[in-house]
Design a protein around this motif. Structure first.
Motif, PDB file in Angstrom:
ATOM      1  N   PRO A  82     -28.101   9.256  27.173  1.00 23.79           N
ATOM      2  CA  PRO A  82     -28.507  10.534  27.760  1.00 23.79           C
ATOM      3  C   PRO A  82     -29.599  10.384  28.831  1.00 23.79           C
ATOM      4  O   PRO A  82     -29.579  11.102  29.832  1.00 23.79           O
ATOM      5  CB  PRO A  82     -29.017  11.351  26.571  1.00 23.79           C
ATOM      6  CG  PRO A  82     -29.089  10.422  25.415  1.00 23.79           C
ATOM      7  CD  PRO A  82     -28.302   9.214  25.738  1.00 23.79           C
ATOM      8  N   GLU A 115     -28.082  11.891  42.051  1.00 25.60           N
ATOM      9  CA  GLU A 115     -27.011  12.552  42.812  1.00 25.60           C
ATOM     10  C   GLU A 115     -27.485  13.885  43.388  1.00 25.60           C
ATOM     11  O   GLU A 115     -27.132  14.247  44.504  1.00 25.60           O
ATOM     12  CB  GLU A 115     -25.781  12.777  41.925  1.00 25.60           C
ATOM     13  CG  GLU A 115     -25.013  11.515  41.603  1.00 25.60           C
ATOM     14  CD  GLU A 115     -24.452  10.835  42.842  1.00 25.60           C
ATOM     15  OE1 GLU A 115     -23.939  11.540  43.732  1.00 25.60           O
ATOM     16  OE2 GLU A 115     -24.529   9.594  42.918  1.00 25.60           O
ATOM     17  N   GLU A 126     -30.110   7.717  30.809  1.00 23.66           N
ATOM     18  CA  GLU A 126     -29.478   7.136  32.004  1.00 23.66           C
ATOM     19  C   GLU A 126     -28.636   8.197  32.719  1.00 23.66           C
ATOM     20  O   GLU A 126     -28.624   8.281  33.940  1.00 23.66           O
ATOM     21  CB  GLU A 126     -28.606   5.941  31.618  1.00 23.66           C
ATOM     22  CG  GLU A 126     -27.898   5.291  32.779  1.00 23.66           C
ATOM     23  CD  GLU A 126     -28.838   4.695  33.820  1.00 23.66           C
ATOM     24  OE1 GLU A 126     -28.417   4.597  34.989  1.00 23.66           O
ATOM     25  OE2 GLU A 126     -29.978   4.331  33.472  1.00 23.66           O
ATOM     26  N   TYR A 127     -27.949   9.014  31.940  1.00 25.51           N
ATOM     27  CA  TYR A 127     -27.139  10.088  32.515  1.00 25.51           C
ATOM     28  C   TYR A 127     -28.018  11.055  33.315  1.00 25.51           C
ATOM     29  O   TYR A 127     -27.686  11.416  34.448  1.00 25.51           O
ATOM     30  CB  TYR A 127     -26.389  10.827  31.404  1.00 25.51           C
ATOM     31  CG  TYR A 127     -25.637  12.038  31.897  1.00 25.51           C
ATOM     32  CD1 TYR A 127     -24.433  11.905  32.582  1.00 25.51           C
ATOM     33  CD2 TYR A 127     -26.133  13.328  31.680  1.00 25.51           C
ATOM     34  CE1 TYR A 127     -23.746  13.010  33.041  1.00 25.51           C
ATOM     35  CE2 TYR A 127     -25.457  14.432  32.140  1.00 25.51           C
ATOM     36  CZ  TYR A 127     -24.262  14.276  32.817  1.00 25.51           C
ATOM     37  OH  TYR A 127     -23.593  15.375  33.270  1.00 25.51           O
ATOM     38  N   LEU A 128     -29.131  11.482  32.740  1.00 27.54           N
ATOM     39  CA  LEU A 128     -30.033  12.393  33.442  1.00 27.54           C
ATOM     40  C   LEU A 128     -30.606  11.750  34.701  1.00 27.54           C
ATOM     41  O   LEU A 128     -30.777  12.411  35.727  1.00 27.54           O
ATOM     42  CB  LEU A 128     -31.159  12.848  32.517  1.00 27.54           C
ATOM     43  CG  LEU A 128     -30.731  13.793  31.394  1.00 27.54           C
ATOM     44  CD1 LEU A 128     -31.902  14.079  30.463  1.00 27.54           C
ATOM     45  CD2 LEU A 128     -30.177  15.082  31.960  1.00 27.54           C
ATOM     46  N   HIS A 129     -30.889  10.457  34.634  1.00 29.51           N
ATOM     47  CA  HIS A 129     -31.371   9.731  35.804  1.00 29.51           C
ATOM     48  C   HIS A 129     -30.304   9.746  36.910  1.00 29.51           C
ATOM     49  O   HIS A 129     -30.614   9.973  38.086  1.00 29.51           O
ATOM     50  CB  HIS A 129     -31.742   8.298  35.421  1.00 29.51           C
ATOM     51  CG  HIS A 129     -32.186   7.474  36.584  1.00 29.51           C
ATOM     52  ND1 HIS A 129     -33.385   7.685  37.226  1.00 29.51           N
ATOM     53  CD2 HIS A 129     -31.579   6.453  37.226  1.00 29.51           C
ATOM     54  CE1 HIS A 129     -33.491   6.822  38.230  1.00 29.51           C
ATOM     55  NE2 HIS A 129     -32.405   6.059  38.250  1.00 29.51           N
ATOM     56  N   GLN A 130     -29.048   9.519  36.536  1.00 30.29           N
ATOM     57  CA  GLN A 130     -27.962   9.537  37.513  1.00 30.29           C
ATOM     58  C   GLN A 130     -27.762  10.936  38.102  1.00 30.29           C
ATOM     59  O   GLN A 130     -27.520  11.079  39.308  1.00 30.29           O
ATOM     60  CB  GLN A 130     -26.663   9.044  36.871  1.00 30.29           C
ATOM     61  CG  GLN A 130     -26.677   7.571  36.542  1.00 30.29           C
ATOM     62  CD  GLN A 130     -25.430   7.139  35.793  1.00 30.29           C
ATOM     63  OE1 GLN A 130     -24.576   7.953  35.446  1.00 30.29           O
ATOM     64  NE2 GLN A 130     -25.323   5.837  35.529  1.00 30.29           N
ATOM     65  N   VAL A 131     -27.860  11.949  37.261  1.00 28.89           N
ATOM     66  CA  VAL A 131     -27.723  13.323  37.749  1.00 28.89           C
ATOM     67  C   VAL A 131     -28.825  13.640  38.743  1.00 28.89           C
ATOM     68  O   VAL A 131     -28.574  14.206  39.813  1.00 28.89           O
ATOM     69  CB  VAL A 131     -27.741  14.331  36.575  1.00 28.89           C
ATOM     70  CG1 VAL A 131     -27.893  15.755  37.069  1.00 28.89           C
ATOM     71  CG2 VAL A 131     -26.481  14.189  35.732  1.00 28.89           C
ATOM     72  N   ARG A 189     -20.327   3.227  28.531  1.00 27.49           N
ATOM     73  CA  ARG A 189     -20.978   4.459  28.084  1.00 27.49           C
ATOM     74  C   ARG A 189     -22.429   4.423  28.519  1.00 27.49           C
ATOM     75  O   ARG A 189     -23.082   3.387  28.467  1.00 27.49           O
ATOM     76  CB  ARG A 189     -20.892   4.555  26.564  1.00 27.49           C
ATOM     77  CG  ARG A 189     -19.455   4.667  26.085  1.00 27.49           C
ATOM     78  CD  ARG A 189     -19.410   4.991  24.647  1.00 27.49           C
ATOM     79  NE  ARG A 189     -20.029   6.285  24.446  1.00 27.49           N
ATOM     80  CZ  ARG A 189     -19.688   7.152  23.517  1.00 27.49           C
ATOM     81  NH1 ARG A 189     -18.759   6.837  22.673  1.00 27.49           N
ATOM     82  NH2 ARG A 189     -20.298   8.301  23.401  1.00 27.49           N
ATOM     83  N   THR A 190     -22.919   5.560  28.943  1.00 23.76           N
ATOM     84  CA  THR A 190     -24.325   5.648  29.324  1.00 23.76           C
ATOM     85  C   THR A 190     -25.036   6.563  28.344  1.00 23.76           C
ATOM     86  O   THR A 190     -24.466   7.524  27.841  1.00 23.76           O
ATOM     87  CB  THR A 190     -24.474   6.222  30.749  1.00 23.76           C
ATOM     88  OG1 THR A 190     -23.856   7.509  30.796  1.00 23.76           O
ATOM     89  CG2 THR A 190     -23.813   5.335  31.778  1.00 23.76           C
TER      90      THR A 190
END
Length: 65
Positions: free
Chosen positions: A6, A16, A8-13, A3-4
């Motif tokens: 929020p 990409e 980390e998720y925004l960083h990945q988005v 699980r990541t």
């Protein structure tokens, strides 16, 4: 499955999104015009096909009279 959070998720988005090759303004306009032209041609084709089938069904139904 890991699980990541929020952040980390925004960083990945963001990472990409940076990889995306966005079309130029000219490419967007040309593609839009082509889509509109194809939609008009398809609508004309289906109008003519519908009229032909309508005429054919009418002719078949009038045979019984």
């Amino acid at each position: 499955m890991a699980r990541t959070g929020p952040f980390e998720y925004l960083h990945q988005v963001r990472a990409e999104t940076a990889k995306v090759v966005w079309p130029s303004r000219r490419e967007t306009i040309v593609t839009t015009i082509m889509v509109v032209i194809m939609a008009v041609l398809a609508s004309i084709f289906f109008l003519l096909a519908d009229q032909l089938f309508s005429w054919g069904v009418t002719q078949l139904l009038q045979l019984g009279h």
